[in-house]
Motif scaffolding. Sequence first.
Motif, PDB file in Angstrom:
ATOM      1  N   ALA A 187       0.819  -1.213   0.000  1.00 17.41           N
ATOM      2  CA  ALA A 187       0.000   0.000   0.000  1.00 17.41           C
ATOM      3  C   ALA A 187       0.855   1.266   0.000  1.00 17.41           C
ATOM      4  O   ALA A 187       0.367   2.343  -0.356  1.00 17.41           O
ATOM      5  N   CYS A 188       2.115   1.137   0.396  1.00 23.68           N
ATOM      6  CA  CYS A 188       3.026   2.295   0.421  1.00 23.68           C
ATOM      7  C   CYS A 188       3.683   2.431  -0.953  1.00 23.68           C
ATOM      8  O   CYS A 188       4.858   2.094  -1.151  1.00 23.68           O
ATOM      9  N   ARG A 189       2.932   2.950  -1.887  1.00 24.23           N
ATOM     10  CA  ARG A 189       3.383   2.971  -3.277  1.00 24.23           C
ATOM     11  C   ARG A 189       4.480   3.995  -3.539  1.00 24.23           C
ATOM     12  O   ARG A 189       5.148   3.942  -4.575  1.00 24.23           O
ATOM     13  N   SER A 190       4.675   4.932  -2.618  1.00 22.72           N
ATOM     14  CA  SER A 190       5.694   5.976  -2.821  1.00 22.72           C
ATOM     15  C   SER A 190       7.021   5.651  -2.146  1.00 22.72           C
ATOM     16  O   SER A 190       7.959   6.444  -2.211  1.00 22.72           O
ATOM     17  N   LEU A 191       7.119   4.507  -1.491  1.00 20.12           N
ATOM     18  CA  LEU A 191       8.311   4.162  -0.720  1.00 20.12           C
ATOM     19  C   LEU A 191       9.523   3.967  -1.636  1.00 20.12           C
ATOM     20  O   LEU A 191       9.497   3.129  -2.539  1.00 20.12           O
ATOM     21  N   VAL A 192      10.580   4.754  -1.401  1.00 24.02           N
ATOM     22  CA  VAL A 192      11.797   4.650  -2.208  1.00 24.02           C
ATOM     23  C   VAL A 192      13.037   4.374  -1.360  1.00 24.02           C
ATOM     24  O   VAL A 192      14.093   4.008  -1.893  1.00 24.02           O
ATOM     25  N   CYS A 193      12.926   4.546  -0.040  1.00 27.66           N
ATOM     26  CA  CYS A 193      14.081   4.356   0.845  1.00 27.66           C
ATOM     27  C   CYS A 193      13.668   3.484   2.028  1.00 27.66           C
ATOM     28  O   CYS A 193      12.711   3.795   2.732  1.00 27.66           O
ATOM     29  N   LEU A 194      14.399   2.394   2.248  1.00 28.25           N
ATOM     30  CA  LEU A 194      14.056   1.431   3.292  1.00 28.25           C
ATOM     31  C   LEU A 194      15.297   1.119   4.129  1.00 28.25           C
ATOM     32  O   LEU A 194      16.378   0.837   3.591  1.00 28.25           O
TER      33      LEU A 194
END
Length: 629
Positions: free
Chosen positions: A320-327
């Motif tokens: 659902a976190c479609r904007s996640l680019v950094c983990l």
Amino acid sequence: MRENHPSSNSEDDHRSSLLDLARAEITESSSSKTRTCGGFPGPGSGSGSSESQVPFLDQVLENVLENVLHFLSSRRDRNAASLVCRCWYRVEALTRSELFIGNCYALSPARATARFTRVKSVTLKGKPRFADFDLMPPDWGAHFAPWASALAQAYPWLEKLHLKRMSITDRDLALVADSFAGFRELVLVCCENFGTRGLAAIAGKCRMLRVLELVESVVEAEDEDEVDWISCFPESQTNLESLVFDCVECPINFEALESLVARSPSLKKLRLNRFVSMAQLYRLLLRAPQLTHLGTGSFSANEAVAVGDQELDYAAAFQACRSLVCLSGFREIWPDYLPAIYPVCANLTSLNLSYANVDAEQLKSVIRHCHKLQIFWVLDSICDEGLQAVAATCKDLRELRVFPVDTREEIDGPVSEVGFEAISQGCRKLESILFFCQRMTNAAVVAMSKNCPDLVVFRLCIIGRYRPDPVTQEPMDEGFGAIVMNCKKLTRLAVSGLLTDHAFEYIGKYGKLVRTLSVAFNGDTDMGLKYVLEGCPNLQKLEVRDSPFGDVALRSGLHHYYNMRFLWMSSCKLMRQACQEVARALPRLVLEVINSEENAGGDDIEILYMYRSLDGPRDDAPGVVTILH
């Protein structure tokens, strides 16, 4: 120490504001005093201009210049502009809204605030980097208190404060919270001596706060003094965009955190500490699907799942976190949970696994989805096989850091020249690498220099003292020589392994853009350091430890020390007399000698920390520090 977010190289890309402060003194005392903005002749020069016309024209040009300089953002460009003439010096100071000070002892708070009167953002650094490795006494200094008082008086409109390796108290944080009505951003990197009371003051009183980041800082968490700081944020909707507290080593009020996340619609960055479990992370992800940067916390199940209860669908929450680019995060990781992040891997540009002890197979299951990855931090537990998987998949990789699980010299490490060379062949856009290993060959380093010519940062840390090429038994001279010859953009270099003067000759001859050089457990004679000090005109920071350099090497840099931010030498072969000679020859340098109590008055120097200062030696040095005059 590992920062939990990829750091920019701004400290290496730009010189500190001290440079133009120092040069400005020269400008003020030189013939440029007679120059004006327009270069018009002064009264009585015979030009025929009236006395009233020249000041008027100067004022017009000054107003135009002020409007132009507002668009100049680079510190380096601003420093250059301030040296044009007296008028530019004055106007540049009036238009500077961001102040960067690379050493809190390089000038006094009074001098900084007197010159720059319209500052809205301050970045201030304290202890040198070797403080991270316990090479400095814990009470060395870098106290924020005098700066906090000066900033509170000079800049009541201050919005941003970034501190690194500073000693900060709860009282300092309370002063910040009380003094700046429009305060928006606080970033504390590798800071210490503050606790949850200070954080509570910031959270409760800074109503416009957008950024609160605690990165690798030591937060005092005594039971009797511990405060529920998360509950102190306003109960109304907040402006928070970034909340980072992964270094806080005490439990937090999760219900208050969940409520805070829910009423922070602008929140993009959230990094949790190890006391936040997977089930709690799941609840937060449902509250904040707009996140772009996430630190997962422990990534383990602190609560047992009752028999018959259905396991939470973690993969769906991540998806659902479609904007996640950094983990990042993954402390106390349960590898069985790794598949939960698969849905976001395809979009990731940054992945930090430097706290996750995963093996090659576990990594490969993740990395095969990460085709857009540009920044990757990881432990060497992934072995060469894991690095080969990275090389095969991450063609756009720009930054790689490989940290050691075990730093013992006598073991055969899990990564070597095999994985290193695979990275160089597969990731040809690489710009920055930090690589710890127990063995490395010249051939692999030469291959890296040819395959990745855009390298700006190259830090190879061969664990062990004076280790040669394990295949040829030759020194590592040719490998590091190839790096400085072929990587034309190189600004930061760390060398290790068995090196002779020949390697340092290469650095002095070809490392013309190198600004930061770190030398550890290597070197041959004083000539090696002399090559560097005489050949690298842009050298700003020189760090040397456990190397055979002595007095001759130290004296060889007299011509250049005023242009450097600092020189650090520990466990070398320095004598007090040579250091004293440098102090007399360069009175604007501060030479701090740090010796153990047993060697307090001895001639041998254990640690020399030398830096430039406009205001002379500091007045808060502890007894273990001797300042040479």
